[in-house]
Design an enzyme around this catalytic site. Structure first.
Site, PDB file in Angstrom:
ATOM      1  CE  LYS A 142      -4.094   4.533   0.546  1.00  0.00           C
ATOM      2  NZ  LYS A 142      -2.656   4.212   0.591  1.00  0.00           N
ATOM      3  CE1 TYR A 159      -0.173   7.784   2.838  1.00  0.00           C
ATOM      4  CE2 TYR A 159       0.330   5.562   2.103  1.00  0.00           C
ATOM      5  CZ  TYR A 159      -0.523   6.454   2.707  1.00  0.00           C
ATOM      6  OH  TYR A 159      -1.725   5.998   3.171  1.00  0.00           O
ATOM      7  CG  ASP A 216      -1.849   1.162   1.273  1.00  0.00           C
ATOM      8  OD1 ASP A 216      -2.956   1.028   0.717  1.00  0.00           O
ATOM      9  OD2 ASP A 216      -1.479   2.213   1.847  1.00  0.00           O
ATOM     10  CG  HIS A 261      -5.250   9.506   0.253  1.00  0.00           C
ATOM     11  ND1 HIS A 261      -3.898   9.529   0.068  1.00  0.00           N
ATOM     12  CD2 HIS A 261      -5.429   9.015   1.503  1.00  0.00           C
ATOM     13  CE1 HIS A 261      -3.283   9.093   1.144  1.00  0.00           C
ATOM     14  NE2 HIS A 261      -4.200   8.774   2.043  1.00  0.00           N
TER      15      HIS A 261
END
Length: 328
Positions: free
Chosen positions: A94, A65, A60, A125
């Site tokens: 996402k 990120y 994931d 997201h």
């Protein structure tokens, strides 16, 4: 020799724990999360390589990120070396708020960063649209735009039509917001990834998603210890400690197995080899009916509240109640 065979059998069992999604593909029930505050690319690559050896097959990531390049490189190298086949791994990323205007272009850039031809899952997201330049984790007051979810979802559906991903879904959506989306969507989301753990059990949301055949995937299934916004309340819970002692397990394993018992996938995030092994071994734990009843006694509290998306002037969400509806 017997020890090696037992190890190989256990590895295969770990890899075969999957749930069928409404889009016709299977998602591994234990996912490896790659969010890290420091976002050290080398550490992330090494952690993904180590996770593959342990039997993790669900990875994931997200644009926000910053871990997409590292995850993509580690997986691509493993595929090129013949250690795994692309079909054996499940990769999720996402759509951040700044890309709601063009999900197709955003996903193409994600694939470019990852060096991959397609994702298994692409999620919206948050139910939040931001200005195109607001590609950072905490938006400023002037960064918000009105959310046109129908246009966003149409872009997500196009990603699927173009073969850029195998499934599309949501993250941080309440039951009410999913219902609004279903009123106009051609394709039902396959997943809703939300905070879920023994102290935030998401009963109403799970029931609703179950009725709509939407899989609930749990992020922060241990309450997010180690994150700036997280808490150790879950792993420190006396009830979880008592259940862990009874089964010769750890509180973290009990929390993860609780999530799996609800047929949810759990996204665990630790780059520590010991913790990574501990987390995936939760698959081997068996909780009984009494354990599950004890966990239901825990007082609930939401940890990731999303205050950074709420303000009284420019955000569509003037309060936390607006953001989460009746699910908070």
């Amino acid at each position: 020799m017997l020890g090696v065979l037992k190890k190989e059998k256990k590895l295969k069992m770990r890899m075969s724990n999957e749930v069928l999604l409404n889009c016709g593909i299977k998602i591994p029930i234990v996912g490896f999360g790659t969010y890290s505050f420091h976002n050290d690319r080398q550490k992330t690559e090494l952690a993904v390589q180590m996770a593959l050896k342990m039997g993790y097959r669900h990875f994931d990531t997200a644009k926000i990120y910053g871990s997409e390049p590292a995850v993509g490189k580690a997986l691509t190298e493993a595929i090129m070396d013949g250690r795994i086949q692309r079909e054996e791994v499940f990769v999720t990323s996402k759509l951040w708020g700044c890309d709601h205007h063009d999900p197709v272009s955003a996903l193409k850039k994600t694939l470019e960063r990852m060096g991959m031809e397609y994702l298994d899952m692409y999620l919206v997201h948050w139910p939040v649209k931001l200005k195109e330049w607001a590609c950072y984790p905490v938006p400023m007051e002037d960064d918000f735009e009105d959310l046109d979810l129908e246009t966003t979802w149409r872009g997500m559906e196009k990603c699927l039509d173009l073969g850029l991903c195998r499934c599309i879904g949501l993250s941080n959506f309440s039951s009410n917001k999913i219902q609004s989306l279903l009123d106009f969507s051609s394709i039902t989301p396959a997943v809703n990834q939300v905070e879920m753990h023994p102290m935030w059990r998401q009963t109403r949301l799970r029931e609703y998603c179950g009725e709509e055949k939407i899989h609930v995937s749990a992020y922060s299934p241990l309450g997010g210890p180690g994150n700036s916004w997280g808490s150790t309340a879950v792993v420190d819970s006396p009830i979880l400690h008592s259940i862990a002692l009874k089964h010769n397990a750890t509180p973290a394993q009990v929390a993860l197995k609780w999530g799996m018992s609800k047929r949810s996938s759990v996204i665990v995030k630790s780059f520590s080899q010991q913790r990574m092994e501990e987390n995936i071994k939760a698959l081997d734990l068996k909780l009984d009916a009494q354990d599950l009843l004890e966990i239901e006694k825990l007082e609930e509290r939401k940890i990731m509240r999303g205050e950074f998306l709420v303000n009284e002037t420019t955000s569509p969400y003037k309060s936390l109640q607006d953001l989460w509806d009746d699910d908070v």
